[in-house]
Design a protein around this motif. Sequence first.
Motif, short mmCIF file in Angstrom:
data_model
loop_
_atom_site.label_atom_id
_atom_site.label_comp_id
_atom_site.label_asym_id
_atom_site.label_seq_id
_atom_site.Cartn_x
_atom_site.Cartn_y
_atom_site.Cartn_z
N ARG A 92 0.83 -1.20 0.00
CA ARG A 92 0.00 0.00 0.00
C ARG A 92 0.85 1.25 0.00
NH1 ARG A 92 -4.51 -0.37 4.67
NH2 ARG A 92 -4.36 1.88 4.35
N ALA A 93 0.32 2.30 -0.63
CA ALA A 93 0.95 3.62 -0.60
C ALA A 93 -0.16 4.65 -0.67
CB ALA A 93 1.92 3.79 -1.77
N ASP A 94 0.05 5.79 0.02
CA ASP A 94 -0.99 6.82 0.03
C ASP A 94 -0.62 8.06 -0.76
OD1 ASP A 94 0.88 7.91 1.72
OD2 ASP A 94 -0.38 7.81 3.52
N ASP A 95 0.53 8.04 -1.44
CA ASP A 95 0.89 9.16 -2.31
C ASP A 95 1.84 8.68 -3.39
OD1 ASP A 95 3.59 9.19 -1.28
OD2 ASP A 95 2.89 10.36 0.42
N LEU A 154 -4.48 12.01 -6.49
CA LEU A 154 -3.58 11.88 -5.36
C LEU A 154 -3.01 13.24 -5.00
CD1 LEU A 154 -1.56 8.70 -6.47
CD2 LEU A 154 -3.26 8.81 -4.63
N PRO A 155 -2.68 13.46 -3.73
CA PRO A 155 -2.08 14.74 -3.34
C PRO A 155 -0.67 14.89 -3.90
CG PRO A 155 -2.02 13.18 -1.51
CD PRO A 155 -2.85 12.54 -2.59
N GLY A 156 -0.33 16.09 -4.34
CA GLY A 156 1.02 16.34 -4.85
C GLY A 156 1.20 15.82 -6.26
N MET A 157 1.60 14.58 -6.38
CA MET A 157 1.81 13.95 -7.67
C MET A 157 0.58 13.12 -8.02
SD MET A 157 4.71 11.12 -8.75
CE MET A 157 6.02 12.12 -8.03
N ASP A 158 -0.14 13.49 -9.10
CA ASP A 158 -1.38 12.79 -9.41
C ASP A 158 -1.12 11.43 -10.04
OD1 ASP A 158 -0.85 13.15 -12.14
OD2 ASP A 158 -2.19 14.85 -12.34
#
Length: 243
Positions: A45-48, A70-74
């Motif tokens: 799993r990753a959230d960004d 996604l926040p920051g990098m879409d």
Amino acid sequence: MQSPYAFQGSAATDEAARVLVVDDDPTVAEVVTGYLHRAGYVVDRADDGPTALARAAAHRPDLVVLDLMLPGMDGLEVCRRLRVDGPVPVVMLTARGDEDDRILGLEVGADDYVTKPFSPRELVLRVESVLRRSRPVTAGPRLAAAGLSVDVEGRRATKGGSELALTLREFDLLAFFLRHPGRAYSREDLMREVWGWDFGDLSTVTVHVRRLRGKVEDDPARPRLIQTVWGVGYRFEPAEAVH
């Protein structure tokens, strides 16, 4: 969403495939992870975006379930960067109604997408479908026509001897066309035969045909090989087909 333990399934492989789930919503990520675990997959799993790229670099996934927003990098940029290190199947998660975003996801090479809110069971089936088509087959012919060559077993395609960088679906679509030259197929036919689905957004087919034309046609604006049959769909017309 339902409890992840309500679904019983299995990954159709002796060795568990590794799936990377990338979503900044912890509830969505937890449920998706639960369903995939129960289906027999190894799940990271990753959230960004940066975390997803780091996880993918440490343990190359067999497939990525990737949220578009996604926040920051879409998700689009994450998909592009993942593909720098080689092809990896991607199933995009998009918000319902964001058709332009879904088209963009397909344009950067996503193999499939699921719109939120979604059924986790449907997502598992989509993952299984994409992975099944991404695995090398034990035997298969080499297809060739009009300067194109497809090694079905090795999942390699060339044009004029130069290797083509095709996504999973683009490869399957090209192989299907080479197997069935001269016959017109509707987008519904192609969705069923290539994607393995009796339903879905037909713009998926349109985008993949456009992307494939960009790689196999000498002039994609005036396609000679993959022709549009108005009112029907598409037809592959090689000058000389070899089976």
